[in-house]
Design a protein around this motif. Sequence first.
Motif, short mmCIF file in Angstrom:
data_model
loop_
_atom_site.label_atom_id
_atom_site.label_comp_id
_atom_site.label_asym_id
_atom_site.label_seq_id
_atom_site.Cartn_x
_atom_site.Cartn_y
_atom_site.Cartn_z
N GLU A 2 0.84 -1.18 0.00
CA GLU A 2 0.00 0.00 0.00
C GLU A 2 0.88 1.24 0.00
OE1 GLU A 2 -3.38 0.77 -0.06
OE2 GLU A 2 -3.39 -1.27 -0.80
N LEU A 3 0.52 2.21 -0.81
CA LEU A 3 1.30 3.44 -0.85
C LEU A 3 0.77 4.50 0.10
CD1 LEU A 3 2.07 3.75 -4.62
CD2 LEU A 3 3.44 2.80 -2.82
N PRO A 137 1.38 2.66 10.07
CA PRO A 137 1.34 3.16 11.44
C PRO A 137 2.39 4.25 11.65
CG PRO A 137 2.35 1.00 11.37
CD PRO A 137 1.85 1.28 9.99
N PRO A 138 2.15 5.15 12.61
CA PRO A 138 3.12 6.23 12.87
C PRO A 138 4.54 5.74 13.10
CG PRO A 138 1.09 6.63 14.09
CD PRO A 138 0.96 5.26 13.47
N GLU A 142 7.68 7.00 10.84
CA GLU A 142 8.83 7.63 11.49
C GLU A 142 10.12 6.87 11.16
OE1 GLU A 142 11.36 10.05 13.31
OE2 GLU A 142 9.29 10.50 12.79
N ALA A 143 10.05 5.56 11.13
CA ALA A 143 11.23 4.75 10.80
C ALA A 143 11.70 5.05 9.37
CB ALA A 143 10.93 3.27 10.97
#
Length: 187
Positions: A2-3, A137-138, A142-143
């Motif tokens: 999924e983009l 997911p956040p 962030e990663a």
Amino acid sequence: LELGPAAGDPTEDYSSDGPTRDAPLRGELVLDDASRSDALHELMRFQIAGGDVYFIDTIPLIEMIWADERVQSAERRLLDEFLVTHVRNLNDLSGREAVTVEQGQAFVERFLYERPPPELLETLRALLVRVRLTDGPPSGREARRRVLLEMCLDIGAACVAAYPHGDHERFCRAEKLAFERIFRSLG
């Protein structure tokens, strides 16, 4: 794979000597309601579609490579290492061979053969954020951002224009400015 949903467009304000604290820096994104499909359609204008969409993650790295106006072997080596890891991660996530290192190398070569206009790289970076850094997911978002920013630092530090360099000259001014634009736009 999924983009994800879309996020924003670049804005700039060059009043007086440069951007003010209230105005976004060149390349910084302001969130809007543009859809993911709008961003993917815009990428198609640049002949980026299918598996190539996943390689727009390299755009900030390419910006850092060109910041000092030349592609150096150590920078290219780091970009190639990023591609190998990036392809492996994408394929692991999809559970199949969705993209190849060769596809990634062909994608980046378009931007390394000769210096692309900075405006093009800024536009593609904005699309990167809209297409690749807003899904999941956040912690995952962030990663991804952290990996890109750390790789930008590694590329900036890979080559020094002249020796001896002082304590504050490991990155040239152009590299520092490029990193600041990238950092602000990637969040």
